[in-house]
Enzyme design. Structure first.
Site, PDB file in Angstrom:
ATOM      1  N   HIS A 176       0.882  -1.162   0.000  1.00 46.01           N
ATOM      2  CA  HIS A 176       0.000   0.000   0.000  1.00 46.01           C
ATOM      3  C   HIS A 176       0.920   1.212   0.000  1.00 46.01           C
ATOM      4  O   HIS A 176       1.480   1.579   1.033  1.00 46.01           O
ATOM      5  CB  HIS A 176      -0.890  -0.031   1.233  1.00 46.01           C
ATOM      6  N   ASP A 302     -10.180  -3.297  -5.961  1.00 41.23           N
ATOM      7  CA  ASP A 302     -10.054  -2.867  -4.563  1.00 41.23           C
ATOM      8  C   ASP A 302     -11.445  -2.802  -3.925  1.00 41.23           C
ATOM      9  O   ASP A 302     -11.764  -1.877  -3.166  1.00 41.23           O
ATOM     10  CB  ASP A 302      -9.340  -1.519  -4.454  1.00 41.23           C
ATOM     11  N   HIS A 306     -18.360  -1.229   2.965  1.00 42.34           N
ATOM     12  CA  HIS A 306     -18.572  -0.628   4.278  1.00 42.34           C
ATOM     13  C   HIS A 306     -20.071  -0.485   4.513  1.00 42.34           C
ATOM     14  O   HIS A 306     -20.826  -0.169   3.587  1.00 42.34           O
ATOM     15  CB  HIS A 306     -17.904   0.741   4.386  1.00 42.34           C
TER      16      HIS A 306
END
Length: 426
Positions: A176, A302, A306
């Site tokens: 990352h 990705d 949520h």
């Protein structure tokens, strides 16, 4: 069990071919003009037959955060998007930093039988950024690469060790790319737009500095570094130079970074909040050029679910992340419609190259003897991506409720139909 896909327009990375595809059990038995008898016949007239898409970068939140998504709903989202192989990141709870968790994840996916799940193991124990994990044990258990995605490995010494150990185990590292000392509590790209909105920004240099460091460590060790979710134009320049110098480096880009720019945040929509953040129009154009000229190796999502309550907060309190699996095909097809890439390029970026990087010898192509992982795509089909189609437990996509164009109308995994678009196939 035999299946015949007739009138197929086969899209591989290097070739477009019109033929019939005979599948026997899990394998592509033949590709020819013949029309043999089969237990099941699928007419692919007017459709495009792609190798099953391979997503090298997803978050299924399982174990520990299953209220957002889990391996089952993640698998369902994948096949609804034409994706037959997924690589979930290690930032679960507990972290996937040992062989026991790795095996459990794979077993859960196999039990459902929709996708091949190939876990990305943590680089460091507990993703704490210090001691590296038992990469050998985790590789034997089924991990295909290692990443602390969501957090960078800030220590150069730890990253050096990670590159050396992963290379020894014939694996690689995904970092990352973020220099946290430059984050400064930022929530979007630093620039005029962040000043206008009054939101703390993160400069693109935080990404570029970390990519530069990792490139140099790959040069030192000979290890393979894969750069996750590239978002900055200058990051691509660094990667392009590293490739010219023979450094073992590959990279990926996400649809949101070649589709949207920071201006989408004008209404403070947290569904556009992601890490790395949406950047400028010139950065978006650089991503598109990188796909066009081949400097970007892979398109991945990705996929980061949520819960609605988490995203329904003030911008600086909402988490980073966007859904992506079910919008991968339409957003990538937009590049084809705009002549940025070809259908063959799309197959290369979403299937062939991921299979090569992950060392999957029987995936990534429609080819005799290969696994029958197939996405039958209708590039012209228009529909609304809404609750009736959404397979995730979460809804954090700015495209939710919007009209999209292009979908995998039939997804086949190991010779078995695992998804049919509603009202498309009788």
């Amino acid at each position: 069990m035999t299946t015949l896909i007739k009138n197929a327009t086969i899209i591989n990375a290097t070739q477009t071919l019109k033929a019939n595809i005979l599948i026997e059990n899990e394998i592509i038995k033949s590709i020819s003009s013949d029309e043999p008898k089969a237990d099941k016949i699928i007419d692919a007239s007017g459709k495009l037959v792609f190798p099953g898409l391979i997503d090298m970068h997803v978050h299924f939140r399982d174990p520990g955060l299953e209220y957002k998504d889990d391996i089952i709903t993640g698998s369902m989202s994948a096949v609804a998007g034409g994706v037959t192989t997924c690589c979930p990141m290690a930032n679960t709870n507990p972290v996937n930093d040992n062989a026991v968790i790795t095996r459990d994840m794979i077993a859960k996916a196999k039990k459902r039988g929709l996708i091949d799940l190939l876990p990305i193991g943590a680089i460091t124990k507990g993703m704490g950024g210090k001691g590296i994990t038992e990469m050998g044990d985790m590789s034997e258990a089924g991990c295909v690469a290692f990443s602390d995605d969501g957090l960078p490995v800030s220590s150069s010494d730890v990253m050096r060790s990670a590159l050396e150990y992963s290379a020894f185990h014939k694996s690689f590292i995904i970092n990352h790319s973020q220099d946290c000392s430059l984050c400064r509590g930022g929530h979007m790209n630093e620039g005029k737009m962040s000043m206008l909105l009054g939101i703390k920004g993160m400069p693109r240099e935080q990404e570029e500095i970390m990519i530069s460091r990792d490139m140099l460590l790959a040069k030192l060790t000979g290890g393979h570094i894969h750069v996750a979710h590239v978002s900055s134009a200058y990051s691509l320049k660094i990667i392009e130079q590293a490739k010219k110098d023979g450094i073992n480096i590959t990279c990926e880009v996400c649809p949101h970074h070649f589709t949207f720019d920071e201006s989408e945040l004008i209404n403070y929509d947290t569904n556009f909040k992601m890490s790395p953040p949406l950047r400028t129009k010139s950065d978006v154009e650089a991503m598109r050029n990188g796909l066009k000229n081949g400097s970007i190796d892979v398109i991945c999502t990705d996929h980061a679910p949520h819960h609605t309550d988490e995203k329904f907060l003030e911008f600086d309190k909402a988490p980073f992340g966007i859904l992506g699996l079910q919008t991968l095909v339409p957003l990538t097809l937009n590049l084809v419609r705009e002549s940025v890439i070809s259908y063959n390029d799309m197959a290369r970026l979403t299937s062939k190259n991921p299979a090569k990087i992950l060392n999957l010898p029987n995936k990534g192509e429609i080819k005799e003897g290969f696994l029958a992982d197939i996405a039958i795509i209708d590039p012209d089909f228009e529909y609304v991506y809404d609750e009736s189609l959404n397979k995730s437990k979460s809804k954090n996509s700015p495209l939710f409720g919007k009209k999209l164009k292009g979908a995998s109308v039939i997804t086949i995994k190991s010779g078995k139909v695992v998804f049919e678009f509603p009202n498309i196939v009788a």
